[in-house]
Design an enzyme around this catalytic site. Sequence first.
Site, short mmCIF file in Angstrom:
data_model
loop_
_atom_site.label_atom_id
_atom_site.label_comp_id
_atom_site.label_asym_id
_atom_site.label_seq_id
_atom_site.Cartn_x
_atom_site.Cartn_y
_atom_site.Cartn_z
N LEU A 96 14.51 4.51 -7.35
CA LEU A 96 14.26 4.88 -6.35
C LEU A 96 12.78 4.39 -5.90
O LEU A 96 12.52 4.63 -4.50
CB LEU A 96 14.13 6.55 -6.52
CG LEU A 96 15.39 7.23 -6.75
CD1 LEU A 96 15.00 8.80 -7.28
CD2 LEU A 96 16.37 7.08 -5.86
N LYS A 144 1.49 8.57 4.11
CA LYS A 144 2.17 7.21 4.71
C LYS A 144 3.42 7.32 4.86
O LYS A 144 4.10 8.15 4.14
CB LYS A 144 1.68 6.08 4.12
CG LYS A 144 1.88 5.84 2.58
CD LYS A 144 1.10 4.75 2.03
CE LYS A 144 1.62 4.58 0.54
NZ LYS A 144 1.02 3.40 -0.14
N LYS A 182 2.48 0.18 -9.65
CA LYS A 182 1.93 -0.63 -10.85
C LYS A 182 2.21 0.02 -12.05
O LYS A 182 2.13 -0.59 -12.97
CB LYS A 182 0.55 -1.15 -10.30
CG LYS A 182 0.16 -2.17 -9.39
CD LYS A 182 -1.44 -2.45 -9.30
CE LYS A 182 -1.48 -3.61 -8.36
NZ LYS A 182 -2.79 -4.01 -8.40
N PHE A 183 1.97 1.25 -12.03
CA PHE A 183 2.09 2.13 -13.19
C PHE A 183 2.94 3.21 -13.35
O PHE A 183 2.99 3.98 -14.11
CB PHE A 183 0.56 2.62 -13.48
CG PHE A 183 -0.45 1.60 -13.37
CD1 PHE A 183 -0.89 0.69 -14.37
CD2 PHE A 183 -1.41 1.54 -12.24
CE1 PHE A 183 -1.62 -0.19 -14.42
CE2 PHE A 183 -2.27 0.53 -12.11
CZ PHE A 183 -2.47 -0.22 -13.18
N ALA A 184 3.89 3.30 -12.14
CA ALA A 184 4.95 4.35 -12.43
C ALA A 184 6.33 3.89 -11.89
O ALA A 184 6.07 2.65 -10.88
CB ALA A 184 4.53 5.45 -11.51
N VAL A 185 7.23 4.28 -12.18
CA VAL A 185 8.74 3.98 -11.96
C VAL A 185 9.49 5.36 -11.50
O VAL A 185 9.22 6.02 -12.33
CB VAL A 185 9.31 3.05 -12.55
CG1 VAL A 185 9.72 3.41 -13.91
CG2 VAL A 185 10.63 2.66 -12.01
N THR A 194 -4.29 3.39 1.57
CA THR A 194 -3.70 2.36 1.89
C THR A 194 -4.24 1.82 3.09
O THR A 194 -4.44 2.44 3.95
CB THR A 194 -1.97 2.76 1.96
OG1 THR A 194 -1.48 3.31 1.01
CG2 THR A 194 -1.24 1.37 2.45
N ASP A 232 -3.33 9.79 0.81
CA ASP A 232 -2.47 8.63 0.81
C ASP A 232 -1.32 9.20 1.52
O ASP A 232 -0.03 8.67 1.04
CB ASP A 232 -2.08 8.22 -0.50
CG ASP A 232 -1.66 6.55 -0.58
OD1 ASP A 232 -1.83 6.12 0.41
OD2 ASP A 232 -1.01 6.55 -1.61
N LYS A 287 10.15 10.61 -12.57
CA LYS A 287 8.85 9.70 -12.38
C LYS A 287 8.12 9.31 -13.81
O LYS A 287 7.48 10.21 -14.43
CB LYS A 287 7.73 10.30 -11.38
CG LYS A 287 6.49 9.41 -11.13
CD LYS A 287 5.69 9.98 -10.05
CE LYS A 287 4.62 9.19 -9.78
NZ LYS A 287 3.61 9.76 -8.55
N ASN A 344 5.30 7.78 1.52
CA ASN A 344 5.08 9.13 0.72
C ASN A 344 5.66 10.48 1.42
O ASN A 344 5.17 11.41 1.09
CB ASN A 344 3.58 9.28 0.61
CG ASN A 344 3.12 8.23 -0.67
OD1 ASN A 344 3.74 7.80 -1.43
ND2 ASN A 344 1.91 8.06 -0.45
N ASP A 362 3.64 12.10 -4.04
CA ASP A 362 2.69 11.26 -4.52
C ASP A 362 1.16 11.62 -4.42
O ASP A 362 0.75 11.45 -3.49
CB ASP A 362 2.76 9.89 -4.03
CG ASP A 362 1.86 8.85 -4.76
OD1 ASP A 362 1.12 9.19 -5.71
OD2 ASP A 362 2.17 7.64 -4.56
#
Length: 412
Positions: free
Chosen positions: A62, A183, A66-69, A221, A181, A85, A186, A202
């Site tokens: 989904l 955008k 860099k540090f999460a999927v 961002t 953040d 997550k 998100n 997020d």
Amino acid sequence: MSPEEKPGGPPPPPPQAGRCRGARPQQQQQQPRRGGLLSEIRTAIRSEPFHLRYRLSPGRELGRGKFAVVKKCIQKDTEKEFAAKFMRKRRKGQDCRMEIIHEIAVLELAQCNPWVINLHEVYETATEMILVLEYAAGGEIFDQCVAEREEAFKEKDVKRLMKQILEGVSFLHRNNVVHLDLKPQNILLTSKSPLGDIKIVDFGLSRIMKSSEELREIMGTPEYVAPEILSYDPISTATDMWSIGVLAYVMLTGISPFLGDDKQETFLNISQMNVSYSGEDFDLISESAVDFIKTLLVKKPEDRATAEECLQHPWLEQSDEPISRAWNESAGGESSDVTQQDADSASEKSVDAEKTEEDESIVTEELIVVASYTLGQCRQSEKEKATEQKAISKRFKFEEPLLQEIPGEFIY
């Protein structure tokens, strides 16, 4: 709207703000840590293997940062869909578990707000924490911001979704939370067709605002950061409102207003307020919508409209107008596909010279962009097709969030 969301009353303290009727009482009072992070949660952290209760759905992820999927998963006993997550606890050699705890705490605080993603469960392993979240089947609104013309948002759609975004952000701000953040990546949709409701996700960069201290951080961002971020001035709830102004611009036009060829040019455009409200993309967008954006894209934070003031703006208070994008108007603003068909039909009946001239006037270009690890096509107006490549690049080219110590995950 829940009692906690009603405007006019004093804001409830953060520990109580997210409580629903019948929810278990909080075990420990949440106190902001240094830097605006919450350190206490009431959600039980499960240590048993995640796969005992959930199975991952096959198919693409989904979202990824860099540090999460984020992956879709199914709860085995109920067959209910969720989004899992997976967040690494150690990032760039540093233990970031407390940043994840903060994100959980903010989700708890907002658990009764319908416009914020709901937290279901939390798991922890030796290397990561897993947040089991509400599944938003419609995906990111980014997909429709850069969709083909006939599939893009109409102004009446943007009005409805923007009201929901503002109600969610207003709730957060009344509880001293700044997202930092906001955008298109998100903001998720509960469904794509028919167009559903929004879910704000997020909270990895979010912070708790305290009146007794100033918060200065470089985060966000690039295309969405407010001028005070770039000048390292104090962050406030107005910082989110700038981002909402950019978001409204993007949803209405499909254009990223401050985007330059690189970060430096983007930052220069923001600091110098290089933004346009004219051109073909604004031809059939209402003046009231443009005025709404202008109340937010204001350099001084104290002069920007608040979330509550935005909800009272005439654009959002008006009944739905039949105004939509130029390419969705049947009275002379057809989509590029319809224009192409009309041109083909006309060319069959015209002389060769006319056909040649018309063929030369029809140009189809496609720009593939990367936006927070999401690929999408960017719409391009006929007017822009005749401009130089630099102008064309003003379309979407999202970059990663500005990072200091804490990188932001891209979805959920």
